[in-house]
Design an enzyme around this catalytic site. Structure first.
Site, PDB file in Angstrom:
ATOM      1  N   ASN A 100       3.417 -35.722  61.883  1.00  0.00           N
ATOM      2  CA  ASN A 100       2.686 -35.546  60.757  1.00  0.00           C
ATOM      3  C   ASN A 100       3.412 -35.150  59.576  1.00  0.00           C
ATOM      4  OD1 ASN A 100       2.135 -32.504  61.128  1.00  0.00           O
ATOM      5  ND2 ASN A 100       1.051 -33.087  62.689  1.00  0.00           N
ATOM      6  N   LYS A 148     -13.960 -22.469  62.812  1.00  0.00           N
ATOM      7  CA  LYS A 148     -12.682 -21.882  63.898  1.00  0.00           C
ATOM      8  C   LYS A 148     -12.810 -21.224  64.521  1.00  0.00           C
ATOM      9  CE  LYS A 148     -10.270 -26.402  62.007  1.00  0.00           C
ATOM     10  NZ  LYS A 148      -9.577 -27.129  60.970  1.00  0.00           N
TER      11      LYS A 148
HETATM   12  O1  C5P Z   1      -8.629 -27.498  64.853  1.00  0.00           O
HETATM   13  P1  C5P Z   1      -7.308 -27.765  63.713  1.00  0.00           P
HETATM   14  O2  C5P Z   1      -6.054 -28.062  64.596  1.00  0.00           O
HETATM   15  O3  C5P Z   1      -7.695 -27.690  62.767  1.00  0.00           O
HETATM   16  O4  C5P Z   1      -6.960 -26.061  63.938  1.00  0.00           O
HETATM   17  C1  C5P Z   1      -5.421 -25.790  63.225  1.00  0.00           C
HETATM   18  C2  C5P Z   1      -5.270 -24.083  64.335  1.00  0.00           C
HETATM   19  O5  C5P Z   1      -4.853 -24.427  65.368  1.00  0.00           O
HETATM   20  C3  C5P Z   1      -3.920 -24.111  63.261  1.00  0.00           C
HETATM   21  O6  C5P Z   1      -3.967 -22.610  63.782  1.00  0.00           O
HETATM   22  C4  C5P Z   1      -2.796 -24.627  63.968  1.00  0.00           C
HETATM   23  O7  C5P Z   1      -1.670 -24.194  64.669  1.00  0.00           O
HETATM   24  C5  C5P Z   1      -3.767 -24.025  65.924  1.00  0.00           C
HETATM   25  N1  C5P Z   1      -3.921 -25.108  66.836  1.00  0.00           N
HETATM   26  C6  C5P Z   1      -2.800 -25.481  67.626  1.00  0.00           C
HETATM   27  N2  C5P Z   1      -3.173 -26.172  68.805  1.00  0.00           N
HETATM   28  C7  C5P Z   1      -3.651 -27.542  68.773  1.00  0.00           C
HETATM   29  C8  C5P Z   1      -4.362 -27.951  67.373  1.00  0.00           C
HETATM   30  C9  C5P Z   1      -4.274 -26.839  66.545  1.00  0.00           C
HETATM   31  O8  C5P Z   1      -2.671 -23.676  67.807  1.00  0.00           O
HETATM   32  N3  C5P Z   1      -3.969 -28.326  69.674  1.00  0.00           N
END
Ligand code: C5P
Length: 405
Positions: A210, A337
């Site tokens: 990304n 979240k």
């Molecule tokens: O669910 P989402 O990706 O939007 O959540 C964002 C938060 O979760 C961020 O703090 C990101 O660093 C963390 N995250 C993580 N591992 C993942 C996906 C997101 O630590 N696989």
């Protein structure tokens, strides 16, 4: 406001080849708002002229202890009292030895004896001279006396040798000068910060990733280091240099980031998940480069571990801060979240707005806790990170106090 606004810095330059970097150092410190007075040794003048330093600093250069005219302008005792910080860069093995011995046979060494200001030394010398027992003993003595030793760095030297002994880059010296004046309110804390994107391999040459630049996570790591924390930065592939003073663990995939995060999290006080972790990885990574023989192809994806949610499951969990980059209903998704991932705080930003978030130098955040929310207005990510780190610490301390009751 610039980091060094109103700070009075004496830059002592001794006679090493790295003296050619001193005008740039002066220019950059001034850019940050510092008032600079330069003191040169006789040796320094063999490498660079006082006229150059006078021009960039905007002040007369002091180079002699016995110059009646100079003593009339700002005498050495006055200069010693004027300084908020004395930086000696480059500091040769010779000036280090003289300062350690308490000599006062030129202006710079006399200043060091006559001042109560903190003194930072940026060593610059051949690697053999740096490793010499005498130099190492001198450095240990100076550290014991409270001197700050900035560097040296490692790499190719003017003499052709490779090793420790290079003066730190101007960028690092400016950054350390700024850090110097920040209150060390995170002393004793260990922060782990995840940053950047992850790369999920498709085959040996292709991956899914990304647009995360890592800038926000790196700025947070830097702000925490400046405030005195021990910081471990677990970073996906980015083009940024690690902030000076933090431990960098480079990873590629979400799995690797997960492994490091889970092993470090139980030992840290605060875990900040700023990485844009890929949600999915390829189920069967091809061992060889995939050939484009078909008009269409399908990749089977499986879900990655949620790193921050797994950290929040630990029995010995640290204080946990997540990020939520959203394009709509920011508060609703961020709060969701916060609860679902069992976080203490979540920093949310609207990435649909132009000029902030992904890949930008600026950002605006809203920090949500279970009970309140605080806006951090649009600003450079460095400034946003400093405010965020301070707010995280306030919430961390509040939680610590409430659980101790
Ligand atoms: O669910 P989402 O990706 O939007 O959540 C964002 C938060 O979760 C961020 O703090 C990101 O660093 C963390 N995250 C993580 N591992 C993942 C996906 C997101 O630590 N696989």
């Amino acid at each position: 406001m610039e980091i060094l606004q109103g700070k009075k810095i004496v830059l002592g330059i001794s006679g090493g080849i790295a003296a050619y970097k001193a005008p740039e150092l002066v220019r950059r410190l001034k850019e940050q708002g510092a008032d600079i007075r330069v003191v040169m040794t006789e040796g320094a003048k063999a490498f660079i002229t006082p006229l150059t330093l006078q021009a960039v600093s905007g002040n007369a250069v002091a180079d002699s202890l016995l110059d009646t005219q100079a003593e009339l302008a700002m005498g050495h005792i006055e200069l010693a009292k004027w300084a908020d910080l004395i930086i000696i860069a480059p500091a040769t093995a010779d000036i280090i030895a003289k300062i350690t011995a308490g000599m006062a046979n030129d202006l710079l060494t006399t200043l060091c004896l006559a001042t109560s200001a903190p003194i930072a030394i940026a060593p610059a010398m051949n690697q053999q001279m740096w490793h010499a027992l005498a130099t190492q003993a001198n450095i240990t003595t100076l550290k014991d006396r409270g001197y700050h030793i900035w560097g040296p760095g490692c790499g190719e030297q003017a003499c052709g040798d490779v090793g420790l002994g290079r003066m730190l880059d101007v960028d690092d010296l400016v950054s350390l000068s700024g850090d110097f004046f920040v209150e060390k309110y995170l002393q004793g804390q260990h922060w782990v910060v995840t940053a950047g994107p992850t790369r999920e391999a498709i085959d040996p040459v292709r991956y899914i990733s990304n647009h995360s630049s890592g800038k926000m996570g790196y700025a947070i790591a830097h702000a925490a280091v400046r405030a005195g924390a021990k910081v471990t930065l677990i970073s996906g592939p980015v083009t940024l240099n690690a902030p000076f003073g933090c431990e960098l663990i480079r990873v590629n995939s979400a799995d690797e980031m997960h492994q490091h995060a889970l092993s470090l999290a139980p030992t840290c006080s605060t875990f900040v998940a700023c990485a844009a972790v890929a949600d999915y990885r390829v189920a069967n990574v091809a061992a060889q480069k995939i050939k484009k023989t078909n008009d269409a192809m399908q990749l089977e994806l499986v879900k990655n571990h949620d790193i921050v949610a797994d950290v929040a499951q630990l029995t010995d969990k640290p204080f946990i801060v997540g990020f939520a980059a959203e394009t709509q209903n920011v508060e609703h998704y961020a709060r969701g979240k916060l609860v679902r991932k069992n976080l203490d705080l979540i920093a949310a930003n609207d990435v649909a707005k132009s000029g902030q978030g992904f890949n930008s130098d600026d950002n605006a955040l809203t920090l949500f806790s279970a009970v309140d929310h605080i806006e951090i207005p649009l600003a450079n990510k460095t400034i946003v990170a400093q405010q965020l780190v301070s707010l995280i610490n306030q919430h961390y301390l509040a939680k610590l106090n409430s659980t101790e009751l």
